[in-house]
Design a protein around this motif. Structure first.
Motif, PDB file in Angstrom:
ATOM      1  N   THR A  65       0.846  -1.184   0.000  1.00 57.25           N
ATOM      2  CA  THR A  65       0.000   0.000   0.000  1.00 57.25           C
ATOM      3  C   THR A  65       0.882   1.234   0.000  1.00 57.25           C
ATOM      4  O   THR A  65       1.877   1.288   0.722  1.00 57.25           O
ATOM      5  N   LEU A  66       0.529   2.224  -0.799  1.00 63.43           N
ATOM      6  CA  LEU A  66       1.305   3.457  -0.868  1.00 63.43           C
ATOM      7  C   LEU A  66       0.976   4.363   0.322  1.00 63.43           C
ATOM      8  O   LEU A  66      -0.111   4.313   0.869  1.00 63.43           O
ATOM      9  N   GLY A  67       1.949   5.191   0.682  1.00 69.48           N
ATOM     10  CA  GLY A  67       1.688   6.189   1.705  1.00 69.48           C
ATOM     11  C   GLY A  67       2.657   6.201   2.862  1.00 69.48           C
ATOM     12  O   GLY A  67       2.677   7.155   3.635  1.00 69.48           O
ATOM     13  N   GLY A  68       3.466   5.142   3.030  1.00 67.41           N
ATOM     14  CA  GLY A  68       4.446   5.138   4.109  1.00 67.41           C
ATOM     15  C   GLY A  68       3.795   5.212   5.478  1.00 67.41           C
ATOM     16  O   GLY A  68       2.920   4.419   5.817  1.00 67.41           O
TER      17      GLY A  68
ATOM     18  N   ARG B 197      -5.506   7.150  -0.383  1.00 75.37           N
ATOM     19  CA  ARG B 197      -6.233   7.768  -1.490  1.00 75.37           C
ATOM     20  C   ARG B 197      -6.182   9.283  -1.435  1.00 75.37           C
ATOM     21  O   ARG B 197      -6.414   9.960  -2.433  1.00 75.37           O
ATOM     22  N   LEU B 198      -5.855   9.830  -0.254  1.00 76.83           N
ATOM     23  CA  LEU B 198      -5.818  11.281  -0.110  1.00 76.83           C
ATOM     24  C   LEU B 198      -4.716  11.913  -0.947  1.00 76.83           C
ATOM     25  O   LEU B 198      -4.877  13.023  -1.431  1.00 76.83           O
ATOM     26  N   PHE B 199      -3.586  11.220  -1.127  1.00 71.60           N
ATOM     27  CA  PHE B 199      -2.527  11.736  -1.996  1.00 71.60           C
ATOM     28  C   PHE B 199      -1.706  10.659  -2.714  1.00 71.60           C
ATOM     29  O   PHE B 199      -1.575  10.704  -3.942  1.00 71.60           O
ATOM     30  N   PRO B 200      -1.135   9.667  -2.012  1.00 74.24           N
ATOM     31  CA  PRO B 200      -0.215   8.742  -2.689  1.00 74.24           C
ATOM     32  C   PRO B 200      -0.826   7.999  -3.875  1.00 74.24           C
ATOM     33  O   PRO B 200      -0.182   7.878  -4.932  1.00 74.24           O
ATOM     34  N   ASP B 201      -2.054   7.499  -3.740  1.00 73.27           N
ATOM     35  CA  ASP B 201      -2.679   6.788  -4.856  1.00 73.27           C
ATOM     36  C   ASP B 201      -2.920   7.723  -6.039  1.00 73.27           C
ATOM     37  O   ASP B 201      -2.694   7.347  -7.197  1.00 73.27           O
TER      38      ASP B 201
ATOM     39  N   ALA C  12      -1.211  10.386  -6.718  1.00 78.70           N
ATOM     40  CA  ALA C  12       0.097  10.692  -7.288  1.00 78.70           C
ATOM     41  C   ALA C  12       0.575   9.564  -8.189  1.00 78.70           C
ATOM     42  O   ALA C  12       1.146   9.807  -9.262  1.00 78.70           O
ATOM     43  N   ALA C  13       0.343   8.306  -7.774  1.00 78.03           N
ATOM     44  CA  ALA C  13       0.748   7.164  -8.599  1.00 78.03           C
ATOM     45  C   ALA C  13      -0.017   7.147  -9.923  1.00 78.03           C
ATOM     46  O   ALA C  13       0.563   6.887 -10.989  1.00 78.03           O
ATOM     47  N   GLU C  14      -1.315   7.443  -9.866  1.00 81.75           N
ATOM     48  CA  GLU C  14      -2.105   7.495 -11.096  1.00 81.75           C
ATOM     49  C   GLU C  14      -1.611   8.618 -12.003  1.00 81.75           C
ATOM     50  O   GLU C  14      -1.537   8.453 -13.231  1.00 81.75           O
ATOM     51  N   TRP C  15      -1.279   9.757 -11.425  1.00 82.67           N
ATOM     52  CA  TRP C  15      -0.750  10.875 -12.208  1.00 82.67           C
ATOM     53  C   TRP C  15       0.567  10.492 -12.867  1.00 82.67           C
ATOM     54  O   TRP C  15       0.803  10.806 -14.045  1.00 82.67           O
ATOM     55  N   LEU C  16       1.439   9.810 -12.120  1.00 81.99           N
ATOM     56  CA  LEU C  16       2.734   9.399 -12.666  1.00 81.99           C
ATOM     57  C   LEU C  16       2.573   8.465 -13.850  1.00 81.99           C
ATOM     58  O   LEU C  16       3.269   8.586 -14.857  1.00 81.99           O
ATOM     59  N   LEU C  17       1.658   7.533 -13.749  1.00 84.07           N
ATOM     60  CA  LEU C  17       1.457   6.577 -14.828  1.00 84.07           C
ATOM     61  C   LEU C  17       0.857   7.242 -16.068  1.00 84.07           C
ATOM     62  O   LEU C  17       1.080   6.796 -17.191  1.00 84.07           O
ATOM     63  N   ARG C  18       0.108   8.340 -15.850  1.00 82.00           N
ATOM     64  CA  ARG C  18      -0.465   9.065 -16.990  1.00 82.00           C
ATOM     65  C   ARG C  18       0.521  10.044 -17.609  1.00 82.00           C
ATOM     66  O   ARG C  18       0.534  10.229 -18.827  1.00 82.00           O
ATOM     67  N   HIS C  19       1.358  10.672 -16.776  1.00 84.97           N
ATOM     68  CA  HIS C  19       2.202  11.755 -17.259  1.00 84.97           C
ATOM     69  C   HIS C  19       3.699  11.482 -17.145  1.00 84.97           C
ATOM     70  O   HIS C  19       4.502  12.296 -17.591  1.00 84.97           O
ATOM     71  N   GLY C  20       4.067  10.383 -16.559  1.00 85.00           N
ATOM     72  CA  GLY C  20       5.473  10.167 -16.241  1.00 85.00           C
ATOM     73  C   GLY C  20       6.288   9.441 -17.277  1.00 85.00           C
ATOM     74  O   GLY C  20       7.403   8.998 -16.978  1.00 85.00           O
TER      75      GLY C  20
END
Length: 263
Positions: free
Chosen positions: A34-37, A217-221, A223-231
């Protein structure tokens, strides 16, 4: 350029988003599933087997965290839907304590904080005035002080009730350190941002922002979706532990040698 980010906590995901936005190919390694540390959602279940999601720690943002809020907005989050904004309040179980009155909830900083101080029912007028005077004095000084000063020393002249009911809980929650050990210089910057700073996206600087969803879901998830779309070539290696970092000495030495030969 290629970059490895070890750990998909909030800081790691922020670094990955910033690097990818600059055209760098990023690979994020995270040992957990799970993302988020330290601020993530965890799957669990009740004794009867009913599944549920719990947070690994409850984290509260404030409206003054403009960089964090801008980053959340950057990866596509609707802040008004993701966060519930409440006026600054540090109430006790009996209803006493610092609370922003409803009629001042939308006042700009620092008027909302001053209204909260002025209407604190459990404080005497001299205690309220002492805090207001101290806050205005710190503002005149640019919220700066001797870097060796502790919070306890900074607030030594404040009434005991103000220290116990506001300074100590605020110091521990913001700096995770008791007043006798916490840096007064850092604490003053927190007060500057929270009580006298500018808010972001319509939030007052002192507003308490509570998550409407779990912390992953508040940020890490998002961010991961954004990275996969724009990274571009960004990769997410979830469930992959990095146990050792070794410098590539040959690769590191080759560049300087070529540079010297170029001279």
């Amino acid at each position: 350029m290629r970059l490895a980010v070890v750990g998909a906590g909030w800081a790691g995901m922020a670094a990955a988003v910033e690097a990818a936005s600059r055209g760098i190919d990023v690979t994020v390694f995270e040992s957990a599933r799970t993302l988020g540390g330290r601020a993530r959602a965890l799957p669990a279940q009740l004794p009867d087997g009913t599944p549920l999601t719990i947070d690994n720690g409850q984290h509260i943002l404030i409206g003054a965290y403009s960089d964090t809020l801008a980053l959340m907005q950057r990866v596509g989050l609707d802040l008004s839907q993701a966060l519930l904004a409440l006026p600054l309040a540090l109430p006790h179980t009996d209803g006493s304590g610092l609370q922003t009155p409803a009629w001042a909830a939308h006042w700009p900083a620092p008027l909302d904080a001053l209204a909260a101080i002025a209407t604190t029912r459990s404080w005497r007028w001299r205690e309220r005035l002492a805090l207001v005077n101290a806050s205005l004095r710190w503002q005149r000084q640019g919220f700066q002080c001797d870097p060796q000063l502790t919070v306890a020393e900074l607030c030594a002249r404040l009434p005991a009730r103000v220290v116990q009911e506001l300074i100590e809980p605020l110091c521990v929650s913001a700096l995770n350190t008791p007043t006798v050990d916490a840096s007064a210089a850092v604490f003053l910057r927190v007060l500057r941002d929270a009580l006298f700073g500018k808010g972001f996206a319509g939030f007052s600087a002192s507003s308490l922002l509570l998550p409407r969803t779990d912390l992953s879901r508040l940020f890490p998830d998002a961010a991961a979706e954004w990275l996969l779309r724009h990274g571009g070539s960004t990769q997410m290696r979830i469930g992959t532990r990095v146990s050792t970092l070794r410098p590539l000495r040959n690769a590191m030495d080759a560049g300087p040698r070529r540079w010297r030969r170029g001279l």
